[in-house]
Write a protein that holds these residues in place. Structure first.
Motif, PDB file in Angstrom:
ATOM      1  N   CYS A   1      36.436  85.904 -99.966  1.00 29.21           N
ATOM      2  CA  CYS A   1      35.655  86.594-100.998  1.00 29.21           C
ATOM      3  C   CYS A   1      35.435  85.684-102.205  1.00 29.21           C
ATOM      4  O   CYS A   1      34.311  85.577-102.714  1.00 29.21           O
ATOM      5  CB  CYS A   1      36.370  87.875-101.435  1.00 29.21           C
ATOM      6  SG  CYS A   1      36.593  89.073-100.114  1.00 29.21           S
ATOM      7  N   ALA A   2      36.507  85.032-102.650  1.00 29.45           N
ATOM      8  CA  ALA A   2      36.396  84.117-103.788  1.00 29.45           C
ATOM      9  C   ALA A   2      35.456  82.962-103.473  1.00 29.45           C
ATOM     10  O   ALA A   2      34.650  82.536-104.313  1.00 29.45           O
ATOM     11  CB  ALA A   2      37.774  83.590-104.164  1.00 29.45           C
ATOM     12  N   GLY A   3      35.528  82.474-102.231  1.00 28.97           N
ATOM     13  CA  GLY A   3      34.670  81.361-101.828  1.00 28.97           C
ATOM     14  C   GLY A   3      33.203  81.717-101.859  1.00 28.97           C
ATOM     15  O   GLY A   3      32.381  80.969-102.403  1.00 28.97           O
ATOM     16  N   PHE A   4      32.855  82.867-101.294  1.00 25.37           N
ATOM     17  CA  PHE A   4      31.448  83.287-101.282  1.00 25.37           C
ATOM     18  C   PHE A   4      30.938  83.560-102.701  1.00 25.37           C
ATOM     19  O   PHE A   4      29.779  83.263-103.013  1.00 25.37           O
ATOM     20  CB  PHE A   4      31.280  84.537-100.416  1.00 25.37           C
ATOM     21  CG  PHE A   4      31.266  84.239 -98.944  1.00 25.37           C
ATOM     22  CD1 PHE A   4      30.205  83.552 -98.367  1.00 25.37           C
ATOM     23  CD2 PHE A   4      32.315  84.639 -98.125  1.00 25.37           C
ATOM     24  CE1 PHE A   4      30.173  83.266 -97.011  1.00 25.37           C
ATOM     25  CE2 PHE A   4      32.300  84.358 -96.767  1.00 25.37           C
ATOM     26  CZ  PHE A   4      31.239  83.668 -96.204  1.00 25.37           C
ATOM     27  N   LEU A   5      31.799  84.092-103.552  1.00 26.69           N
ATOM     28  CA  LEU A   5      31.392  84.348-104.939  1.00 26.69           C
ATOM     29  C   LEU A   5      31.199  83.054-105.712  1.00 26.69           C
ATOM     30  O   LEU A   5      30.288  82.946-106.538  1.00 26.69           O
ATOM     31  CB  LEU A   5      32.435  85.232-105.633  1.00 26.69           C
ATOM     32  CG  LEU A   5      32.498  86.690-105.157  1.00 26.69           C
ATOM     33  CD1 LEU A   5      33.660  87.419-105.816  1.00 26.69           C
ATOM     34  CD2 LEU A   5      31.178  87.409-105.438  1.00 26.69           C
ATOM     35  N   CYS A   6      32.043  82.060-105.439  1.00 24.54           N
ATOM     36  CA  CYS A   6      31.898  80.752-106.106  1.00 24.54           C
ATOM     37  C   CYS A   6      30.553  80.107-105.769  1.00 24.54           C
ATOM     38  O   CYS A   6      29.961  79.410-106.600  1.00 24.54           O
ATOM     39  CB  CYS A   6      33.033  79.813-105.700  1.00 24.54           C
ATOM     40  SG  CYS A   6      34.618  80.167-106.472  1.00 24.54           S
ATOM     41  N   LEU A   7      30.069  80.345-104.558  1.00 22.17           N
ATOM     42  CA  LEU A   7      28.797  79.752-104.145  1.00 22.17           C
ATOM     43  C   LEU A   7      27.604  80.362-104.878  1.00 22.17           C
ATOM     44  O   LEU A   7      26.509  79.801-104.855  1.00 22.17           O
ATOM     45  CB  LEU A   7      28.600  79.919-102.634  1.00 22.17           C
ATOM     46  CG  LEU A   7      29.567  79.151-101.725  1.00 22.17           C
ATOM     47  CD1 LEU A   7      29.170  79.313-100.270  1.00 22.17           C
ATOM     48  CD2 LEU A   7      29.609  77.668-102.086  1.00 22.17           C
ATOM     49  N   SER A   8      27.811  81.496-105.529  1.00 22.84           N
ATOM     50  CA  SER A   8      26.714  82.112-106.294  1.00 22.84           C
ATOM     51  C   SER A   8      26.585  81.513-107.687  1.00 22.84           C
ATOM     52  O   SER A   8      25.621  81.799-108.409  1.00 22.84           O
ATOM     53  CB  SER A   8      26.950  83.626-106.413  1.00 22.84           C
ATOM     54  OG  SER A   8      28.127  83.895-107.165  1.00 22.84           O
TER      55      SER A   8
ATOM     56  N   VAL B   1      28.068  73.245-110.817  1.00 22.19           N
ATOM     57  CA  VAL B   1      28.285  72.364-109.658  1.00 22.19           C
ATOM     58  C   VAL B   1      29.746  72.354-109.240  1.00 22.19           C
ATOM     59  O   VAL B   1      30.069  72.397-108.036  1.00 22.19           O
ATOM     60  CB  VAL B   1      27.811  70.931-109.969  1.00 22.19           C
ATOM     61  CG1 VAL B   1      28.133  70.000-108.807  1.00 22.19           C
ATOM     62  CG2 VAL B   1      26.314  70.909-110.260  1.00 22.19           C
ATOM     63  N   LEU B   2      30.663  72.310-110.220  1.00 24.62           N
ATOM     64  CA  LEU B   2      32.091  72.262-109.911  1.00 24.62           C
ATOM     65  C   LEU B   2      32.543  73.545-109.209  1.00 24.62           C
ATOM     66  O   LEU B   2      33.273  73.495-108.206  1.00 24.62           O
ATOM     67  CB  LEU B   2      32.897  72.046-111.188  1.00 24.62           C
ATOM     68  CG  LEU B   2      34.429  71.989-111.015  1.00 24.62           C
ATOM     69  CD1 LEU B   2      34.819  70.855-110.066  1.00 24.62           C
ATOM     70  CD2 LEU B   2      35.117  71.813-112.375  1.00 24.62           C
ATOM     71  N   VAL B   3      32.101  74.687-109.726  1.00 23.20           N
ATOM     72  CA  VAL B   3      32.467  75.969-109.124  1.00 23.20           C
ATOM     73  C   VAL B   3      31.888  76.076-107.713  1.00 23.20           C
ATOM     74  O   VAL B   3      32.544  76.562-106.782  1.00 23.20           O
ATOM     75  CB  VAL B   3      31.983  77.149-109.996  1.00 23.20           C
ATOM     76  CG1 VAL B   3      32.256  78.482-109.316  1.00 23.20           C
ATOM     77  CG2 VAL B   3      32.653  77.104-111.361  1.00 23.20           C
ATOM     78  N   PHE B   4      30.656  75.602-107.546  1.00 29.14           N
ATOM     79  CA  PHE B   4      30.017  75.605-106.223  1.00 29.14           C
ATOM     80  C   PHE B   4      30.814  74.741-105.246  1.00 29.14           C
ATOM     81  O   PHE B   4      31.039  75.142-104.092  1.00 29.14           O
ATOM     82  CB  PHE B   4      28.586  75.095-106.338  1.00 29.14           C
ATOM     83  CG  PHE B   4      27.810  75.162-105.053  1.00 29.14           C
ATOM     84  CD1 PHE B   4      27.138  76.330-104.705  1.00 29.14           C
ATOM     85  CD2 PHE B   4      27.751  74.074-104.189  1.00 29.14           C
ATOM     86  CE1 PHE B   4      26.415  76.405-103.515  1.00 29.14           C
ATOM     87  CE2 PHE B   4      27.040  74.142-103.002  1.00 29.14           C
ATOM     88  CZ  PHE B   4      26.365  75.313-102.662  1.00 29.14           C
ATOM     89  N   ALA B   5      31.257  73.568-105.698  1.00 28.85           N
ATOM     90  CA  ALA B   5      32.044  72.668-104.847  1.00 28.85           C
ATOM     91  C   ALA B   5      33.385  73.312-104.478  1.00 28.85           C
ATOM     92  O   ALA B   5      33.871  73.152-103.347  1.00 28.85           O
ATOM     93  CB  ALA B   5      32.269  71.336-105.556  1.00 28.85           C
ATOM     94  N   ILE B   6      33.973  74.030-105.419  1.00 24.59           N
ATOM     95  CA  ILE B   6      35.225  74.741-105.130  1.00 24.59           C
ATOM     96  C   ILE B   6      34.993  75.799-104.051  1.00 24.59           C
ATOM     97  O   ILE B   6      35.819  75.979-103.149  1.00 24.59           O
ATOM     98  CB  ILE B   6      35.789  75.394-106.414  1.00 24.59           C
ATOM     99  CG1 ILE B   6      36.268  74.303-107.387  1.00 24.59           C
ATOM    100  CG2 ILE B   6      36.923  76.361-106.094  1.00 24.59           C
ATOM    101  CD1 ILE B   6      36.683  74.827-108.748  1.00 24.59           C
ATOM    102  N   GLY B   7      33.852  76.477-104.140  1.00 22.44           N
ATOM    103  CA  GLY B   7      33.510  77.472-103.123  1.00 22.44           C
ATOM    104  C   GLY B   7      33.380  76.859-101.742  1.00 22.44           C
ATOM    105  O   GLY B   7      33.882  77.419-100.747  1.00 22.44           O
ATOM    106  N   ILE B   8      32.710  75.718-101.645  1.00 22.02           N
ATOM    107  CA  ILE B   8      32.563  75.010-100.366  1.00 22.02           C
ATOM    108  C   ILE B   8      33.942  74.628 -99.822  1.00 22.02           C
ATOM    109  O   ILE B   8      34.226  74.792 -98.627  1.00 22.02           O
ATOM    110  CB  ILE B   8      31.703  73.744-100.529  1.00 22.02           C
ATOM    111  CG1 ILE B   8      30.244  74.107-100.835  1.00 22.02           C
ATOM    112  CG2 ILE B   8      31.774  72.870 -99.277  1.00 22.02           C
ATOM    113  CD1 ILE B   8      29.480  74.689 -99.675  1.00 22.02           C
ATOM    114  N   THR B   9      34.806  74.132-100.722  1.00 19.35           N
ATOM    115  CA  THR B   9      36.147  73.707-100.315  1.00 19.35           C
ATOM    116  C   THR B   9      36.962  74.886 -99.802  1.00 19.35           C
ATOM    117  O   THR B   9      37.627  74.798 -98.760  1.00 19.35           O
ATOM    118  CB  THR B   9      36.876  73.030-101.481  1.00 19.35           C
ATOM    119  OG1 THR B   9      36.094  71.923-101.956  1.00 19.35           O
ATOM    120  CG2 THR B   9      38.249  72.538-101.057  1.00 19.35           C
ATOM    121  N   ILE B  10      36.932  75.993-100.544  1.00 20.06           N
ATOM    122  CA  ILE B  10      37.686  77.186-100.127  1.00 20.06           C
ATOM    123  C   ILE B  10      37.216  77.674 -98.762  1.00 20.06           C
ATOM    124  O   ILE B  10      38.021  77.921 -97.856  1.00 20.06           O
ATOM    125  CB  ILE B  10      37.541  78.309-101.177  1.00 20.06           C
ATOM    126  CG1 ILE B  10      38.268  77.942-102.462  1.00 20.06           C
ATOM    127  CG2 ILE B  10      38.084  79.631-100.620  1.00 20.06           C
ATOM    128  CD1 ILE B  10      38.046  78.929-103.589  1.00 20.06           C
TER     129      ILE B  10
END
Length: 323
Positions: free
Chosen positions: A34-41, A45-54
């Motif tokens: 859930c956190a990963g998909f939300l980070c992708l929104s 750029v850093l938050v998006f990269a964290i989402g990809i990593t998660i």
């Protein structure tokens, strides 16, 4: 060698009790999805990269660690739940066929470890490619190749099994695609599909490398002159050192406890880690090999000797007096 056989068979029952809560630990990353998909929104750029990593880490945990333990029935004692977890992890999450995955890994690879033409990991070889393409570029294609291989295998199974597998694979792929569009807010199908590829390929390089590092380049045996099982497993299997990211995503049984896993394939991941000191001590006492090497050392070995290890036919080892 009677004691060696007693040690090997005497611990088989441990797998019956060790999978009690393994499925819960394997599914632990699910809340992080859930956190990963939300980070992708996020537009950051850093938050998006964290989402990809998660999401990439969670994907590897479900598809590599989960599928591996499920094929061995090491997640639960229940036969019914074992079948359910096998279908969930292998077909829904990994987009592969449960029956062929279990047969090729459990029956062939474990049953005939490093026996040429049976369980020698030759399916990982692509002699037509050079070392740099194989080691650096091919891993990016694993998320695409996996379902294509599964589709090819469906022609060889019963219609009902083929329809079930096709339905579960489609469910897994479409669920991720739908979540990227509706939760993460991707605006186009192409961007969502590209993100799916990034997520599924995040740990594809170590996945490919681990599968060749731990068997290829070690002694190989002929079908008619293979040694006793304990010798086949100790000579043809290698442990890598503990690597936190890979331990979490792939499991101890694939990384630092691979020898233990091949000796006791029904043990859960944590049980493999617990018996590791006992196995190491026993094998050293009996003057049997307990092979270990670092990830970097194996990587250098395969780059330097790629032609010999991945293109040419392997040399056959005969263990004299132990057949």
């Amino acid at each position: 060698m009677q004691k060696g056989r007693m040690f090997y068979w005497g611990h088989q029952g441990m797998g019956e009790r060790s999978g009690e809560s393994s499925w819960r630990k394997t599914l632990f990353p699910c809340p992080l999805l859930c956190a990963g998909f939300l980070c992708l929104s996020s537009e950051n750029v850093l938050v998006f990269a964290i989402g990809i990593t998660i999401l990439g880490m969670c994907h590897s945990t479900l598809t590599v660690k989960g599928s591996h333990l499920a094929t061995h029935g090491a997640l639960t004692k229940s036969k019914c739940w074992s079948k359910i977890w096998l279908l969930f992890f292998v077909e829904v999450c990994t987009a592969f066929t449960a029956e062929f995955g279990k047969f090729s890994h459990v029956n062939m690879h474990h049953g005939y470890t490093n026996v040429v033409g049976l369980g020698d990991s030759s399916t990982w070889k692509l002699p037509c490619l050079n070392r740099y393409v194989y080691m650096f570029l091919v891993p990016f294609l694993i998320p695409i190749i996996t379902p294509l291989v599964a589709l090819e295998r469906l022609w060889k199974v019963e219609l009902r099994i083929a329809l079930r597998t096709l339905g579960l694979i489609s469910l897994g792929l479409y669920s991720q695609y739908w979540l990227l569009l509706n939760v993460s807010g991707f605006r186009s199908p192409s961007s969502a599909l590209t993100c799916m590829l990034l997520i599924r390929a995040l740990l594809a390089h170590p996945f490919l490398h681990v599968n060749i590092f731990q068997h290829i380049g070690l002694p190989m045996f002929s079908r008619d002159k293979k040694p006793q099982r304990i010798h086949m497993m100790t000579l043809g299997v290698l442990n890598l050192p503990r690597l936190p990211v890979l331990d979490w995503a792939f499991g101890h049984s694939l990384i630092s406890c691979h020898v233990e896993h091949h000796l006791f394939p029904k043990l859960s991941d944590n049980m493999c880690l617990k018996v590791k000191p006992v196995v190491s001590r026993f094998l050293h006492e009996k003057q049997l090999p307990y092979q270990e090497d670092s990830y970097l050392a194996r990587f250098r070995l395969f780059l330097n000797r790629y032609e010999e290890l991945m293109v040419q036919a392997p040399l056959i080892t005969e263990v004299v007096g132990l057949q």
